[in-house]
Design a protein around this motif. Structure first.
Motif, mmCIF file in Angstrom:
data_model
loop_
_atom_site.group_PDB
_atom_site.id
_atom_site.type_symbol
_atom_site.label_atom_id
_atom_site.label_comp_id
_atom_site.label_asym_id
_atom_site.label_seq_id
_atom_site.Cartn_x
_atom_site.Cartn_y
_atom_site.Cartn_z
ATOM 1 N N PHE A 1 7.989 -62.811 -6.493
ATOM 2 C CA PHE A 1 7.952 -63.093 -5.054
ATOM 3 C C PHE A 1 8.498 -61.915 -4.252
ATOM 4 N N THR A 2 9.572 -61.289 -4.755
ATOM 5 C CA THR A 2 10.157 -60.133 -4.077
ATOM 6 C C THR A 2 9.174 -58.971 -4.026
ATOM 7 N N LEU A 3 8.570 -58.662 -5.175
ATOM 8 C CA LEU A 3 7.599 -57.572 -5.224
ATOM 9 C C LEU A 3 6.419 -57.839 -4.292
ATOM 10 N N ALA A 4 5.868 -59.045 -4.403
ATOM 11 C CA ALA A 4 4.704 -59.386 -3.582
ATOM 12 C C ALA A 4 5.054 -59.335 -2.098
ATOM 13 N N GLY A 5 6.197 -59.907 -1.732
ATOM 14 C CA GLY A 5 6.603 -59.936 -0.329
ATOM 15 C C GLY A 5 6.823 -58.558 0.251
ATOM 16 N N ASN A 6 7.523 -57.694 -0.499
ATOM 17 C CA ASN A 6 7.784 -56.345 0.009
ATOM 18 C C ASN A 6 6.517 -55.503 0.071
ATOM 19 N N VAL A 7 5.624 -55.688 -0.901
ATOM 20 C CA VAL A 7 4.347 -54.962 -0.863
ATOM 21 C C VAL A 7 3.522 -55.410 0.342
ATOM 22 N N LEU B 1 12.635 -49.606 4.127
ATOM 23 C CA LEU B 1 13.590 -50.475 3.436
ATOM 24 C C LEU B 1 12.890 -51.315 2.379
ATOM 25 N N SER B 2 11.721 -51.856 2.694
ATOM 26 C CA SER B 2 10.978 -52.666 1.738
ATOM 27 C C SER B 2 10.534 -51.839 0.536
ATOM 28 N N ALA B 3 10.078 -50.610 0.794
ATOM 29 C CA ALA B 3 9.682 -49.727 -0.302
ATOM 30 C C ALA B 3 10.881 -49.386 -1.183
ATOM 31 N N SER B 4 12.026 -49.118 -0.549
ATOM 32 C CA SER B 4 13.243 -48.797 -1.298
ATOM 33 C C SER B 4 13.723 -49.996 -2.113
ATOM 34 N N GLU B 5 13.660 -51.181 -1.531
ATOM 35 C CA GLU B 5 14.063 -52.397 -2.250
ATOM 36 C C GLU B 5 13.145 -52.652 -3.443
ATOM 37 N N THR B 6 11.846 -52.375 -3.287
ATOM 38 C CA THR B 6 10.904 -52.555 -4.393
ATOM 39 C C THR B 6 11.263 -51.642 -5.560
ATOM 40 N N ALA B 7 11.523 -50.365 -5.271
ATOM 41 C CA ALA B 7 11.920 -49.425 -6.316
ATOM 42 C C ALA B 7 13.261 -49.830 -6.937
ATOM 43 N N TYR B 8 14.166 -50.313 -6.099
ATOM 44 C CA TYR B 8 15.500 -50.755 -6.538
ATOM 45 C C TYR B 8 15.399 -51.861 -7.591
ATOM 46 N N THR B 9 14.528 -52.839 -7.345
ATOM 47 C CA THR B 9 14.369 -53.931 -8.310
ATOM 48 C C THR B 9 13.682 -53.457 -9.587
ATOM 49 N N LEU B 10 12.757 -52.507 -9.473
ATOM 50 C CA LEU B 10 12.064 -51.979 -10.656
ATOM 51 C C LEU B 10 13.030 -51.277 -11.610
ATOM 52 N N THR C 1 23.356 -61.509 -7.266
ATOM 53 C CA THR C 1 23.121 -61.724 -5.831
ATOM 54 C C THR C 1 22.583 -60.465 -5.173
ATOM 55 N N TYR C 2 23.206 -59.294 -5.455
ATOM 56 C CA TYR C 2 22.758 -58.091 -4.747
ATOM 57 C C TYR C 2 21.638 -57.341 -5.460
ATOM 58 N N THR C 3 21.304 -57.727 -6.704
ATOM 59 C CA THR C 3 20.170 -57.074 -7.373
ATOM 60 C C THR C 3 18.904 -57.922 -7.369
ATOM 61 N N VAL C 4 19.052 -59.250 -7.262
ATOM 62 C CA VAL C 4 17.894 -60.139 -7.306
ATOM 63 C C VAL C 4 17.682 -60.860 -5.974
ATOM 64 N N ILE C 5 18.749 -61.421 -5.418
ATOM 65 C CA ILE C 5 18.618 -62.250 -4.215
ATOM 66 C C ILE C 5 18.462 -61.407 -2.955
ATOM 67 N N PRO D 1 17.262 -58.317 -2.338
ATOM 68 C CA PRO D 1 15.927 -57.740 -2.086
ATOM 69 C C PRO D 1 14.891 -58.776 -1.653
ATOM 70 N N LEU D 2 15.163 -60.051 -1.960
ATOM 71 C CA LEU D 2 14.247 -61.124 -1.559
ATOM 72 C C LEU D 2 14.350 -61.427 -0.065
ATOM 73 N N LEU D 3 15.460 -61.009 0.555
ATOM 74 C CA LEU D 3 15.676 -61.334 1.966
ATOM 75 C C LEU D 3 14.642 -60.694 2.881
ATOM 76 N N ASN D 4 14.241 -59.455 2.564
ATOM 77 C CA ASN D 4 13.286 -58.763 3.433
ATOM 78 C C ASN D 4 12.010 -59.557 3.645
ATOM 79 N N PRO D 5 11.269 -59.912 2.565
ATOM 80 C CA PRO D 5 10.042 -60.671 2.800
ATOM 81 C C PRO D 5 10.275 -62.047 3.408
ATOM 82 N N VAL D 6 11.394 -62.695 3.059
ATOM 83 C CA VAL D 6 11.659 -64.042 3.581
ATOM 84 C C VAL D 6 12.032 -63.973 5.060
#
Length: 321
Positions: free
Chosen positions: A49-55, A78-87, A288-292, A294-299
């Motif tokens: 969901f995080t990847l899809a939302g940020n993309v 920020l969304s691009a950076s968060e996507t790379a961060y989770t990867l 919380t800061y590695t999974v949750i 990054p989910l905040l941006n798309p939500v």
């Protein structure tokens, strides 16, 4: 190896007569062994969901001309950076939960730590840049196009990335110059403190460096955002119309929500005393800061942002047509 030569670890090992550790393994969520599959399914769903939302956010901002403004430029970065961060972190964590984990080399651990720190610091300063953008838009609207021109926006993003690269390089070189005697990292990725605990020598100097850097990189941007919002709120309260005040607050609500959660989690993780929480509690904070987070941006920026929702509807409508 190249990393050994770069950091001088080999010479330090020979001088101190320590065994050279060439790889680490992650202890992961060993305290929740009976719930590994449940955790895997939950984290995988959040990750997708995080990847899809940020993309989607990056794509919709790039294709919709109505969103070609400084605020949404920073949001796309920020969304691009968060996507790379989770990867950098989550795929390895998911493999660990399935029992498919393999040892990570010293160079691999250093690489993961480098990109994790670079992107995390970059995110902090991108949020600060977004706060400055809101300050200029509300407090200096007549000069907005002059102060937030394309060059200024690129410079702010470049500055955020440069700070991340410099600090991450400093931290990684400091950590991986240490001799290591243990191999099991009591964490699910190569974070600074869990890796330093594997060292054979006293790490007080490294811990002091980490605390100083953490204080500067969390409190300084957080303080700048706080000052921006004090000025923003004082300006909004002077707006005579209730509708005008509501509209001004609405433009800041999404960003403020992300800022509170992001800096809150970072403060708890890196500014708390070492003995305050157990390893399980530390891992919960890290999740919380590695999974949750990054989910905040798309939500937040799709459910609470009217302009992004309208852009999504326009793009969906064109595709259906």
């Amino acid at each position: 190896p190249a990393l050994c030569f770069l950091t001088g670890t080999c010479d330090l090992m020979e001088r101190d007569n320590h065994t050279w550790v060439s790889e680490f393994t992650f202890q992961g969520f060993s305290s929740f062994r009976e719930h590994q599959i449940i955790l895997f399914v939950m984290f995988l769903a959040l990750y997708v969901f995080t990847l899809a939302g940020n993309v989607v956010i990056v794509t919709i901002i790039s294709v919709d001309r109505h969103l070609h403004t400084p605020m949404y430029f920073f949001l796309s970065m920020l969304s691009a950076s968060e996507t790379a961060y989770t990867l950098v972190i989550i795929p390895k964590m998911l493999c660990n939960l399935l029992g498919l984990s393999r040892p990570i080399s010293l160079a691999g651990c250093a690489t993961q730590m480098f990109f994790f720190l670079t992107l995390a610091i970059n995110n902090c300063f991108l949020l600060t840049a977004m706060g400055y953008d809101r300050y200029v838009a509300i407090c200096n609207p007549l000069r907005y196009t002059v102060l937030m021109n394309k060059t200024a926006c690129i410079q702010l993003v470049g500055g955020a990335c440069s700070i991340g690269l410099i600090v991450a390089t400093t931290q990684v070189l400091a950590v991986f110059r240490l001799p290591f005697c243990a191999t099991k990292v009591a964490h699910f990725f190569c974070d600074i403190r869990p890796v330093m605990k594997l060292s054979c020598v006293d790490t007080t100097a490294n811990e002091i460096l980490t605390v100083i850097i953490s204080v500067l990189l969390i409190l300084v941007p957080m303080g700048l955002v706080f000052i921006s919002y004090v000025l923003i709120i004082s300006t909004i309260l002077k707006i005579p119309s209730a509708q005008g005040r509501k509209k001004a607050f609405a433009t800041c609500a999404s960003h403020l929500t992300v800022v509170v959660v992001h800096y809150g989690c970072a403060s708890i993780a890196y500014l708390k005393p070492k003995s305050e929480n157990s390893r399980d509690q530390d891992q919960l904070i890290s999740v919380t800061y590695t999974v949750i987070t990054p989910l905040l941006n798309p939500v937040v920026y799709t459910l609470r942002n009217k302009e992004v929702k309208e852009a999504l509807l326009r793009a969906t409508g064109r595709k259906l047509s």
